[in-house]
Write a protein that holds these residues in place. Structure first.
Motif: not given
Lengths: 290, 340
Positions: B66-67, B90-91, B95, B97, B100-101, B162, B165-166
Motif C-alpha cells: 500500500t505504499i 497494513r495491519r 515489512l 525493506f 534499514t529503517t 520487528r 512483532l505484530h
C-alpha cells in the motif's frame, strides 16, 4: 530452559492489532512525541551546543552592545536582548527538530512510520508536539537565566512566557515540518537556515528594537512572522521592570499596523492561527501517497 | 488449546490466498515499471520474486504494501484490497525493506516498542512478544544497546524481528540479504527458515540472488515488468533440462560402453571423469549402482541452477539483465518518493 520455552509458547498466538479509532490516534501521537523526547534527552551534546548560541548572544553581544545605549544607568542592554534570545532559542530548536524528518527520510525511519496502520496526521501532530516540547524545554532553560540579566522571577511573567513559548514553538515546528516535507537531502538544511531561519531571526526585533527604522526595514520586520512572537515575549519581560516612558517606548514599541498598536492578545491569537494553518499544511503534505 | 487455535487459524487462512495480484500495472509517466502481473500466494507459502534490479520487483512489493498506488489492476493481501482497505492491509503485514529503517539513536527495545505502540499491540502482550521475537533472531542480549552499535546483519535481524512483532499474516522481505556478506546471508536465511516453522506466516520476498530463490516454495521470475515463469524451484529447473552426472569408476571405458548399451546414454570422458546428461539424475543414481556392475568410486550430480532457468526464459544471465544505474533510480519508488 526447555520448560521456560514451553511456557513462552502460548504467547506465540497471534497478537490482536488495534483499529483506527480516536484511542489509536492518541496512542500514535504519543509514541511519536515520546520518541522525540527520548532522542532529545539522550543527546546531551545537542542540548549543550544549542544552548551555547543563545548564551553567547545574551552575554557577549548583549554586554558588548550595552555601552551604545547609555541613556540610563538603570538599564542594561542584556535585559533588552533577553526576550529576543528566548525567541532565538525556540526558533532554532523548533526548526532543527522539524528538520530531523529529513534525517528520518535519509536514514529510512520515516518509512517505518509511513507504512504503519495509523492516520498520517497523527504522525505529523506527534512530531510537531515533540518539537514544540523540546524547544519549550530549551526556552525554559534560558528563561531560568532571567535573574542574571536583571529580570525578576515573577511567577506571572514566567507562566505567561512559558505559555507563549509553547504556542510559538508549536507554530515554528509545524512550519519546519511543512518545509521538511519538500526537502529530500540533509544538505538542504543549510538553505533553510540561510533563507528562512536567519532572516526571521534578524528581522524579528530579537537583537535590536523595531522603532525608528527606515521604512524598508520596518516593512520587512512586519512581514516576519517571528516579530509577532518576540513582541509579546518582550511585553511580558518589560512589564516587570521600571523604565522611563520614552526609553520603554523606544525599546518595546510593540508591533503596529499604521497607527494601530497590536494588543498582546491579538498577537498571541495570530500565532495560534498561524500554528493551525501550518499544522494543516504540514498534514496535507504528508497525506499524499505516490 | 494452542494446537486447536492454530488449527482454526490455519483453516481460516487456507480459505483464501494470502496474496493475490490480478493484472497489476504501475507506470511512472512513460516508464512502465510493472506491466500486468498475475499471481497467487497460498497461506503459509514462501513465495519469491526473482529478477534483476529494475525488473519491477520493488514496485510490485510496494504496491502490495500500500505504499504505491497501482495504475491499473487489483491486489488483495490477507484478503484486503490494497487500495480500498489500506489500513486493514497494513495491519496484517510485516515489512523488511532493502535499506534499514531503524532509528540508530534508539536502543533495540525502544525501536521495537515504538513499533508495538504504533501497531497497537496490547500492552499486556508487548513484553513477552518483544522477548520472543528478539530471542528468535538472537538479539535479546543486546536489547539495551543503541542500534547504531549494530552490524549490518544485526540490524537486518532486528528488522525481521520487528516485522513479526505484530503477528502479521504476510511478511514482506524486499531483498532481505542485499549488501550482507555471505556468512551473514546464510545466517539470515536460517532465521527466516526457523521463523517459518514457529510463526504461522506467509513470506513474500524478492531477491536477485539465484541461490536464495531456492529457499522458496514457489518462485516467479520477473523481467521487464512481466512474470515470465512461475513454479516451484524444482519444476522450473526440471523444465530447463537434464542433470549432469559425473562418475569415477574402477573401469571408465567399460562404464561408457555399458551406459550406452544398458541405459541408452551417451557418456564421454570429461576432465578425468565419466560425464553424461540424464533426466532426474538423483533418482537415476540408485539404478546405476544396482545395474552398472562396475565399482563406482564417486558420483556427482549437478542440477540445473536457477541461473540456467533465468537464462532459459529471458535469453540473458541475470547479471547481464541488470539495468543501468539511472534506470534503477527511476524505477525505485523510494528514490522517487525522496526526489519529490
Amino acid at each position: 530452559m526447555a520448560a521456560a520455552n514451553q511456557r513462552m509458547m502460548p504467547a506465540l498466538a497471534p497478537v490482536r492489532v488495534a483499529g483506527n479509532g480516536p484511542a489509536d490516534d492518541l496512542r500514535a501521537i504519543l509514541v511519536v512525541w515520546k520518541r522525540e523526547l527520548i532522542r532529545f534527552l539522550r543527546n546531551r551534546l545537542r542540548i549543550l551546543t544549542s544552548l551555547a548560541q543563545p548564551v553567547l548572544f545574551l552575554y557577549i553581544l548583549g554586554t558588548g552592545l550595552s555601552p551604545l545605549i547609555s541613556q540610563t544607568e538603570h538599564f542594561n542592554f542584556r535585559t533588552f536582548m533577553f526576550p529576543g534570545v528566548l525567541g532565538m532559542t525556540i526558533l532554532f530548536t523548533s526548526i532543527f527538530s522539524a528538520m530531523s524528518i529529513v534525517w528520518d527520510r535519509e536514514f529510512g525511519f520515516l518509512r517505518e512510520m509511513l507504512v504503519a496502520p495509523v492516520h498520517r496526521w497523527t504522525l505529523v501532530l506527534g512530531k510537531c508536539l515533540g518539537g514544540a516540547t523540546v524547544a519549550s524545554i530549551q526556552g525554559a532553560i534560558i528563561l531560568a537565566l532571567a535573574g542574571t540579566v536583571g529580570v525578576p522571577y515573577s511567577p506571572v511573567m514566567i507562566l505567561t512566557l512559558l505559555g507563549e513559548m509553547m504556542l510559538t514553538s508549536f507554530a515554528l515546528t509545524a512550519f519546519g515540518v511543512m518545509l521538511a516535507a519538500r526537502i529530500s537531502q540533509v544538505e538542504s538544511f543549510q538553505m533553510v537556515t540561510q533563507f528562512f531561519v536567519l532572516p526571521m531571526f534578524f528581522l524579528s526585533g530579537a537583537i535590536f528594537p523595531l522603532s525608528d527604522l527606515p521604512a524598508w526595514l520596518a516593512v520587512l520586520s512586519k512581514i516576519d512572522p517571528l516579530s509577532y512572537a518576540v513582541a509579546p515575549f518582550r511585553a511580558a519581560v518589560f512589564s516587570q521592570i521600571q523604565l522611563p516612558a520614552p526609553l520603554a517606548r523606544t525599546l518595546d514599541p510593540g508591533m503596529s499596523w499604521g497607527s494601530w498598536v497590536l494588543p498582546v492578545w491579538f498577537e498571541v491569537a495570530m500565532i495560534a492561527v498561524a500554528a493551525l494553518v501550518m499544522l494543516a499544511a504540514a498534514m496535507r503534505q504528508f497525506a499524499k501517497t505516490d | 488449546m494452542t494446537v486447536v487455535e492454530k488449527g482454526v487459524v490455519a483453516a481460516e487462512l487456507r480459505a483464501e490466498p494470502a496474496v493475490l495480484a490480478d493484472d497489476l500495472h504501475k507506470s511512472y509517466g512513460e516508464l512502465e515499471a510493472v506491466r500486468g502481473v498475475d499471481f497467487e500466494v497460498a497461506a503459509g507459502e514462501t513465495f519469491g520474486f526473482l529478477g534483476p534490479n529494475g525488473a519491477g520487483k520493488s514496485t510490485t512489493i510496494s504496491m502490495l504494501c500500500t505504499i504505491t498506488r497501482p495504475t491499473a489492476g487489483r491486489a488483495l493481501v490477507a484478503g484486503f484490497d490494497v487500495v480500498r482497505e489500506q489500513a486493514q492491509v497494513r495491519r496484517h503485514i510485516g515489512l523488511v525493506f532493502q535499506d534499514t529503517t531503524l532509528d540508530d539513536y534508539l536502543t533495540a527495545t525502544e525501536n521495537l516498542s515504538f513499533h508495538a505502540e504504533l501497531y497497537g499491540v496490547p500492552k499486556s502482550q508487548v513484553r513477552d512478544r518483544l522477548q520472543q521475537v528478539m530471542e528468535m533472531v538472537g538479539l535479546w542480549d543486546r536489547r539495551t544497546s543503541l542500534v547504531r552499535t549494530f552490524s549490518g546483519g544485526m540490524k537486518r535481524r532486528l528488522e525481521i524481528a520487528r516485522g513479526l512483532l505484530h503477528s502479521p499474516r504476510v511478511l514482506f522481505l524486499d531483498e532481505p540479504t542485499v549488501g550482507l556478506d555471505p556468512q551473514t546471508r546464510s545466517h539470515i536465511w536460517s532465521y527466516i527458515t526457523e521463523l517459518k516453522k514457529r510463526e504461522n506466516v506467509t513470506i513474500f520476498l524478492t531477491t536477485h540472488y539465484m541461490d536464495e530463490a531456492e529457499y522458496c516454495d514457489r518462485i516467479a521470475i520477473i523481467d521487464n515488468g512481466l512474470i515470465v515463469a512461475s513454479d516451484t524451484p524444482e519444476a522450473l529447473k526440471a523444465s530447463v533440462g537434464q542433470d549432469r552426472v559425473e562418475l569415477h569408476t574402477s573401469d571408465d571405458p567399460e562404464t561408457i560402453s555399458r551406459l550406452a548399451v544398458r541405459f541408452g546414454l551417451e557418456a564421454k570422458m570429461s576432465e578425468g571423469s565419466v560425464a553424461f546428461f540424464v533426466d532426474q539424475g538423483e533418482e537415476f543414481v540408485p539404478r546405476l549402482f544396482a545395474e552398472l556392475g562396475i565399482r563406482i568410486l564417486s558420483v556427482r550430480v549437478a542440477r540445473p541452477t536457477l541461473d540456467d532457468v533465468f537464462m532459459n526464459y529471458t535469453g540473458r544471465t541475470i547479471r547481464d539483465a541488470e539495468v543501468t544505474g539511472s534506470d534503477k533510480l527511476r524505477q525505485n519508488p523510494w528514490m522517487r518518493a525522496r526526489s519529490r
